[in-house]
Design a protein around this motif. Structure first.
Motif, short mmCIF file in Angstrom:
data_model
loop_
_atom_site.label_atom_id
_atom_site.label_comp_id
_atom_site.label_asym_id
_atom_site.label_seq_id
_atom_site.Cartn_x
_atom_site.Cartn_y
_atom_site.Cartn_z
N CYS A 46 0.88 -1.17 0.00
CA CYS A 46 0.00 0.00 0.00
C CYS A 46 0.92 1.22 0.00
CB CYS A 46 -0.86 -0.03 1.26
SG CYS A 46 -1.72 1.52 1.60
N SER A 48 0.87 3.77 1.71
CA SER A 48 1.20 4.21 3.08
C SER A 48 2.48 3.54 3.58
CB SER A 48 0.07 3.90 4.05
OG SER A 48 -1.13 4.45 3.61
N PHE A 52 5.55 5.80 5.03
CA PHE A 52 6.17 5.64 6.35
C PHE A 52 7.58 5.06 6.27
CE2 PHE A 52 1.84 6.44 7.45
CZ PHE A 52 1.96 7.23 8.58
N HIS A 68 0.75 -3.87 5.69
CA HIS A 68 -0.49 -3.91 6.46
C HIS A 68 -1.67 -4.33 5.58
CE1 HIS A 68 -0.36 0.06 4.64
NE2 HIS A 68 -1.68 0.05 4.68
N PHE A 94 -5.68 -2.28 9.72
CA PHE A 94 -5.01 -1.29 10.57
C PHE A 94 -5.96 -0.58 11.53
CE2 PHE A 94 -6.33 2.75 8.74
CZ PHE A 94 -6.76 2.39 7.48
N PHE A 117 -7.09 4.47 16.69
CA PHE A 117 -6.06 4.41 15.65
C PHE A 117 -4.88 5.30 16.00
CE2 PHE A 117 -4.15 6.26 11.81
CZ PHE A 117 -3.58 5.10 11.30
N LEU A 143 1.31 -0.18 12.08
CA LEU A 143 -0.15 -0.17 11.89
C LEU A 143 -0.85 -1.42 12.43
CD1 LEU A 143 -0.59 1.45 8.32
CD2 LEU A 143 -0.66 2.57 10.55
N CYS A 176 -6.73 -3.36 2.99
CA CYS A 176 -6.58 -1.89 3.06
C CYS A 176 -7.14 -1.20 1.81
CB CYS A 176 -5.13 -1.47 3.29
SG CYS A 176 -4.97 0.32 3.51
N VAL A 297 -3.04 10.50 2.03
CA VAL A 297 -2.25 10.74 3.24
C VAL A 297 -1.15 11.75 2.91
CG1 VAL A 297 -0.87 9.65 5.06
CG2 VAL A 297 -2.65 8.32 3.90
N LEU A 322 -11.17 7.05 7.05
CA LEU A 322 -10.17 6.01 7.30
C LEU A 322 -10.81 4.66 7.02
CD1 LEU A 322 -8.28 6.79 10.67
CD2 LEU A 322 -7.34 6.85 8.37
C1 CXF Z 1 -3.42 5.04 6.32
C2 CXF Z 1 -4.40 6.04 6.72
C3 CXF Z 1 -3.79 7.25 7.30
C4 CXF Z 1 -2.72 6.99 8.27
C5 CXF Z 1 -1.76 5.96 7.86
C6 CXF Z 1 -2.38 4.76 7.33
N1 CXF Z 1 -4.13 3.88 6.06
C7 CXF Z 1 -3.74 2.89 5.29
O1 CXF Z 1 -2.96 2.88 4.40
#
Ligand code: CXF
Ligand code: ZN
Length: 378
Positions: A46, A48, A52, A68, A94, A117, A143, A176, A297, A322
């Motif tokens: 994903c 995200s 990160f 995740h 998550f 969360f 997550l 997700c 995001v 979310l």
């Molecule tokens: C994201 C949504 C916003 C914060 C981080 C994770 N969700 C999934 O990818």
């Protein structure tokens, strides 16, 4: 049996943000109370994870195991786990769905207040980690899932039991991306039949929004993307019109959407993660009832600027979503069933066009060589 003992297995670890993941052997501790240890069958990327992986400062806790979006089989369960057993096929998520707190019991929210969360480095209940490397150093979670590992430990509030006969490479996406996009149209926006929808960004989230909008009966689905080759693939997901964001001359893509829709789209979705694009989407949303949904995001400190005149005078809604507003435990099975029913429908289509194959299939059913879907949940 491996139950009750640490498992040694491989995982892809981020040692330093932005640096390539390192395949290493790790130890995965047995699950604590209200946790399950899962053997990952399928996991996907994903965006995200990428966000990160890159982010040095937020929350900047490395080494960690990303991932995740996954599906797996329960290897063992911790104390107090009664609704999930060893061997069950599960989809982690998550967002928690504890089914008990006032938010989880309300139809209006999917944001659990018992296990809220957060982008935490540990397990949701006690913040500790179940991963160590071979030197005994702690490896952090991501997550509440950390699926870039052969085994992971997940809290029961974060897992949904599913039919084991689902194709794992498809079902995995409901963990997700597909849930987030389809849910944003279906649950967050509540797109109505006949509506006009504008989607900013045709990545996997944007395409899933298109699919959700089509399922809700939207008649016009406008896709906006910098990459003009996206239109072809987007058509398969229901996109009917396309705006090439880099080819709008002196206009913004939002202005083009405004002109195409004679006053704005009923629903706009921001699927990039750019706060300036949220403003653009909001601006081309229909006055009086338009709803703009934020899914992308952006950087944690990014701010959205809106004209107060626009907010006050035009009665539009801006909402964040979310996990597409879905409640994992009740909604993932609904989406999966839609997928399997559609697969069944296309099998019926094969039966009408290819009678010989249909007869063979029928005989196989009668002889019990193929299980009907409804039996396989047992
Ligand atoms: C994201 C949504 C916003 C914060 C981080 C994770 N969700 C999934 O990818
Ligand atoms: Zn994700």
């Amino acid at each position: 049996s491996t139950a009750g003992k640490p498992i040694r297995c491989k995982a892809a670890i981020v040692r330093t943000p932005g640096e390539p993941l390192v395949m290493e052997e790790i130890f995965v501790a047995p699950p604590n109370r209200y946790e399950v240890r899962i053997k990952i069958i399928c996991t996907s990327l994903c965006y995200s994870d990428v966000t990160f992986w890159r982010l040095k400062e937020f929350p900047g806790i490395f080494p960690r195991i990303l991932g995740h979006e996954a599906i797996g089989v329960v290897e063992s369960v911790g104390e107090g786990v009664d609704k999930i057993s060893e061997g069950d096929t599960v989809i982690p998520a998550f967002l928690a769905d504890c089914e008990e707190c006032s938010d989880c019991r309300s139809k209006k929210s999917n944001l659990c207040s018992k296990l809220p969360f957060k982008v935490s480095p540990g397990m949701p209940r006690d913040g500790t980690s179940r991963f160590t490397d071979l030197n005994g150093e702690v490896i952090h979670h991501f997550l509440s899932v950390s699926s870039f590992s052969e085994y992971t430990v997940v809290d029961i509030a974060h897992v949904t039991k599913v039919d084991p006969s689902v194709p794992p490479n498809r079902a995995c996406l409901l963990s997700c991306g597909v849930s987030t996009g389809v849910g944003a149209a279906w649950r967050t926006a509540k797109v109505e039949a006949g509506s006009t929808v504008a989607i900013f960004g045709l990545g996997s989230i944007g395409l899933a929004v298109a699919e959700g909008a089509r399922l809700c009966g939207a008649t016009r689905i406008i896709g906006v993307d910098l990459n003009p080759t996206k239109f072809e693939i987007a058509k398969k997901f229901g996109v009917t019109d396309f705006v090439a964001a880099g080819e709008c001359g002196n206009k913004s893509a939002g202005q083009v959407v405004m002109e195409m829709t004679d006053g704005g789209a009923d629903y706009c979705f921001e699927c990039i993660g750019s706060s300036s694009l949220v403003r653009e989407a909001y601006e081309c949303c229909r006055q009086g009832w338009g709803k703009t949904v934020v899914l992308g995001v952006d950087k944690p400190n990014a701010e959205i600027t809106l004209s107060s005149f626009d907010v006050l005078h035009h009665g539009k809604i801006l909402i964040g979503s979310l996990f597409g507003g879905l409640k994992a435990k009740s909604d993932i099975p609904v989406l999966l069933k839609r997928y399997t029913d559609k697969a069944k429908l296309s099998r019926r289509a094969v039966q009408t066009t290819k009678p010989a194959i249909a007869r063979t299939l029928k005989q196989s059913f009668e002889k019990g060589h193929i299980n009907a879907r409804k039996d396989s949940t047992k």
